[in-house]
Design an enzyme around this catalytic site. Structure first.
Site, PDB file in Angstrom:
ATOM      1  N   ARG A   1     -22.185  41.232   9.217  1.00 54.64           N
ATOM      2  CA  ARG A   1     -22.190  42.317   8.239  1.00 54.64           C
ATOM      3  C   ARG A   1     -23.183  42.025   7.122  1.00 54.64           C
ATOM      4  O   ARG A   1     -23.516  40.876   6.874  1.00 54.64           O
ATOM      5  CB  ARG A   1     -20.791  42.481   7.620  1.00 54.64           C
ATOM      6  CG  ARG A   1     -19.658  42.630   8.646  1.00 54.64           C
ATOM      7  CD  ARG A   1     -19.792  43.848   9.486  1.00 54.64           C
ATOM      8  NE  ARG A   1     -19.277  45.019   8.801  1.00 54.64           N
ATOM      9  CZ  ARG A   1     -19.199  46.219   9.340  1.00 54.64           C
ATOM     10  NH1 ARG A   1     -19.610  46.411  10.567  1.00 54.64           N
ATOM     11  NH2 ARG A   1     -18.719  47.221   8.651  1.00 54.64           N
ATOM     12  N   CYS A   2     -23.590  43.090   6.441  1.00 52.03           N
ATOM     13  CA  CYS A   2     -24.487  42.981   5.299  1.00 52.03           C
ATOM     14  C   CYS A   2     -23.898  41.983   4.291  1.00 52.03           C
ATOM     15  O   CYS A   2     -22.695  42.029   4.056  1.00 52.03           O
ATOM     16  CB  CYS A   2     -24.618  44.369   4.669  1.00 52.03           C
ATOM     17  SG  CYS A   2     -25.781  44.429   3.322  1.00 52.03           S
ATOM     18  N   PRO A   3     -24.692  41.083   3.737  1.00 53.53           N
ATOM     19  CA  PRO A   3     -26.151  40.984   3.788  1.00 53.53           C
ATOM     20  C   PRO A   3     -26.671  39.988   4.831  1.00 53.53           C
ATOM     21  O   PRO A   3     -27.857  39.684   4.833  1.00 53.53           O
ATOM     22  CB  PRO A   3     -26.491  40.490   2.381  1.00 53.53           C
ATOM     23  CG  PRO A   3     -25.374  39.531   2.083  1.00 53.53           C
ATOM     24  CD  PRO A   3     -24.148  40.167   2.731  1.00 53.53           C
TER      25      PRO A   3
ATOM     26  N   ASP B   1     -24.471  46.078  12.390  1.00 50.98           N
ATOM     27  CA  ASP B   1     -23.997  46.530  11.082  1.00 50.98           C
ATOM     28  C   ASP B   1     -24.414  47.990  10.893  1.00 50.98           C
ATOM     29  O   ASP B   1     -25.586  48.321  11.083  1.00 50.98           O
ATOM     30  CB  ASP B   1     -24.613  45.656   9.986  1.00 50.98           C
ATOM     31  CG  ASP B   1     -24.074  45.988   8.597  1.00 50.98           C
ATOM     32  OD1 ASP B   1     -23.833  47.174   8.304  1.00 50.98           O
ATOM     33  OD2 ASP B   1     -23.912  45.054   7.803  1.00 50.98           O
TER      34      ASP B   1
END
Length: 74
Positions: free
Chosen positions: A12-14, A39
């Site tokens: 997932r981000c980042p 993502d």
């Protein structure tokens, strides 16, 4: 020219952007990197990052929520 691959599915981000930045740093100028990401924000994040970097987005594909970016190191 050999294309390196970075599979970031599930991250997932980042993390996808951070891992891509790290990988690009280790590659010579002109090298190509194929990045796989899942993502939901990956398309927006990668395009924004690449727009303000020296790297070039060669191609982008979306295979049913699986994103593939082909990046050339600038």
């Amino acid at each position: 020219n050999e294309v390196c691959q970075l599979d970031l599915a599930g991250l997932r981000c980042p993390m996808p952007i951070l891992k891509t930045k790290q990988k690009l740093q280790s590659l010579p100028k002109g090298a190509q990197l194929r990045v796989i990401a899942t993502d939901p924000h990956a398309e927006i994040d990668f395009k924004a990052y690449l727009a303000r970097s020296e790297h070039k987005l060669i191609s982008f594909n979306d295979y049913d929520e699986r994103f593939e970016f082909l990046i050339e190191k600038g």
